[in-house]
Design a protein around this motif. Structure first.
Motif, short mmCIF file in Angstrom:
data_model
loop_
_atom_site.label_atom_id
_atom_site.label_comp_id
_atom_site.label_asym_id
_atom_site.label_seq_id
_atom_site.Cartn_x
_atom_site.Cartn_y
_atom_site.Cartn_z
N SER A 109 -14.70 19.21 -21.93
CA SER A 109 -16.24 19.42 -22.20
C SER A 109 -16.51 18.81 -20.65
CB SER A 109 -17.11 17.54 -22.48
OG SER A 109 -17.12 17.59 -24.19
N LEU A 110 -16.88 20.09 -20.20
CA LEU A 110 -17.87 19.67 -18.28
C LEU A 110 -19.06 18.97 -18.74
CD1 LEU A 110 -17.52 20.80 -16.09
CD2 LEU A 110 -18.19 22.70 -16.50
N VAL A 111 -18.52 18.49 -18.12
CA VAL A 111 -19.87 16.60 -18.29
C VAL A 111 -20.79 16.73 -16.27
CG1 VAL A 111 -20.71 14.55 -18.24
CG2 VAL A 111 -19.84 15.76 -19.81
N VAL A 112 -21.77 16.47 -16.15
CA VAL A 112 -22.14 17.14 -14.56
C VAL A 112 -23.50 15.79 -14.98
CG1 VAL A 112 -21.45 18.63 -14.34
CG2 VAL A 112 -24.14 18.74 -15.86
N THR A 113 -23.51 14.98 -14.22
CA THR A 113 -24.75 13.62 -13.61
C THR A 113 -25.15 13.86 -12.96
OG1 THR A 113 -22.49 12.46 -15.50
CG2 THR A 113 -24.74 11.73 -14.23
N ASN A 114 -26.36 13.73 -13.18
CA ASN A 114 -27.69 13.81 -12.01
C ASN A 114 -27.54 12.63 -10.61
OD1 ASN A 114 -29.96 13.42 -10.28
ND2 ASN A 114 -31.62 13.90 -11.73
N THR A 115 -27.34 12.40 -10.37
CA THR A 115 -26.55 11.55 -9.01
C THR A 115 -27.98 10.92 -7.83
OG1 THR A 115 -25.55 12.44 -7.87
CG2 THR A 115 -24.27 11.24 -9.33
N GLY A 116 -29.30 11.93 -7.97
CA GLY A 116 -29.81 12.09 -7.05
C GLY A 116 -30.91 11.11 -7.95
N SER A 117 -31.88 11.12 -7.45
CA SER A 117 -33.32 10.11 -7.08
C SER A 117 -34.50 10.74 -8.00
CB SER A 117 -33.63 9.24 -6.05
OG SER A 117 -34.39 10.41 -4.57
N ALA A 118 -34.31 12.14 -8.04
CA ALA A 118 -35.45 12.65 -8.53
C ALA A 118 -34.76 13.47 -9.67
CB ALA A 118 -35.77 14.13 -7.52
N ALA A 156 -32.88 13.44 -15.34
CA ALA A 156 -33.61 11.48 -14.70
C ALA A 156 -33.07 11.19 -13.86
CB ALA A 156 -34.05 11.15 -15.93
N PRO A 157 -32.56 10.61 -12.88
CA PRO A 157 -31.63 10.52 -12.47
C PRO A 157 -30.64 9.66 -13.38
CG PRO A 157 -33.53 10.08 -11.14
CD PRO A 157 -34.36 10.43 -12.17
N GLY A 158 -29.61 9.79 -13.09
CA GLY A 158 -28.82 8.94 -14.26
C GLY A 158 -27.93 9.78 -15.51
N ALA A 159 -29.41 10.84 -15.95
CA ALA A 159 -28.75 11.37 -17.62
C ALA A 159 -27.91 12.79 -17.03
CB ALA A 159 -30.34 12.10 -17.29
N SER A 160 -27.46 13.03 -18.20
CA SER A 160 -26.17 13.96 -17.77
C SER A 160 -26.39 15.05 -19.65
CB SER A 160 -24.98 13.55 -18.94
OG SER A 160 -24.27 12.36 -17.82
#
Length: 221
Positions: A109-118, A156-160
């Motif tokens: 699994s290639l997982v990307v996570t939103n590490t930003g604030s928006a 959302a921030p923190g979601a993948s």
């Protein structure tokens, strides 16, 4: 005697007539005023609407009001409000799922996570390739799985979001592979020319005619 009387009477009549004639010549006669002939209405040319009332002109200084129009508000969607996730606001990770092994390859699994604030979104295939310790690309980039269906994944921030990644064993190709150590997987988010990397130590093929990976589209994690 009779002839003389008649002659005198005739002479008297002639004198009276002459007097009347002279009296009439001395007085100017009044000329009766000429009466202008009654004017008849001009006949209208054939085919003209002479019997119609003339169009009424607008009073000066007045302007007819333009019909009121209301512009429709543009339709807004969550995609229009939320931009696509870019490499600078994501972190990437390669995960090995239990039971992901197959003949000569492994499904990870290639997982990307939103590490930003928006909030942002991902949709479609990521670009994927192996890189070495010197950050150089190794071999051919991943093929796309034609069976995968693209969906828009809001993050959302923190979601993948996750994309399936099939990695084939380099040993399957023998000497023509030109085995080379791999330090990471380079990941291009959809519609982005910048990249991020997910650490993974494995072996790739320097031969760029050999494709070792196949990637699917991003799905909700």
């Amino acid at each position: 005697m009779v002839k003389r009387v008649i002659a005198q009477a005739s002479a008297a009549v002639s004198v009276v007539g002459l007097a009347l004639l002279l009296g009439g010549c001395g007085q100017p006669q009044e000329t009766p005023a000429e009466t202008a002939p009654a004017s008849s209405p001009a006949s209208a040319p054939a085919g003209s609407a002479s019997s119609s009332a003339p169009a009424t002109e607008s009073a000066p200084g007045t302007t007819a009001a333009a019909p009121e129009t209301t512009a429709a508000a543009p339709e807004t969607t969550s995609a229009a409000k939320t931009g696509e996730c870019k490499a600078g606001q994501l972190a990437a990770e390669i995960r090995t799922e239990p039971g992901g092994g197959a003949a000569g390859s492994v499904y990870r699994s290639l997982v990307v996570t939103n590490t930003g604030s928006a909030d942002c979104t991902v949709r479609g295939y990521p670009g994927v390739s192996y890189v070495g310790a010197a950050d150089q690309q190794i071999g051919a980039p991943a093929d796309r799985d034609p069976a995968a269906q693209p969906v828009t994944v809001p993050l959302a921030p923190g979601a993948s979001a996750v994309a399936q990644l099939q990695q084939t064993n380099a040993d399957n190709y023998g000497p023509e592979c030109d085995r080379t150590d791999v330090a990471a997987v380079r990941v291009y988010p959809p519609n982005d020319t910048a990249w991020l990397e997910a650490a993974q130590q494995t072996v790739g093929c320097a031969n760029d005619e050999i494709v070792l990976m196949t990637v699917g589209t991003f799905q909700p994690a």
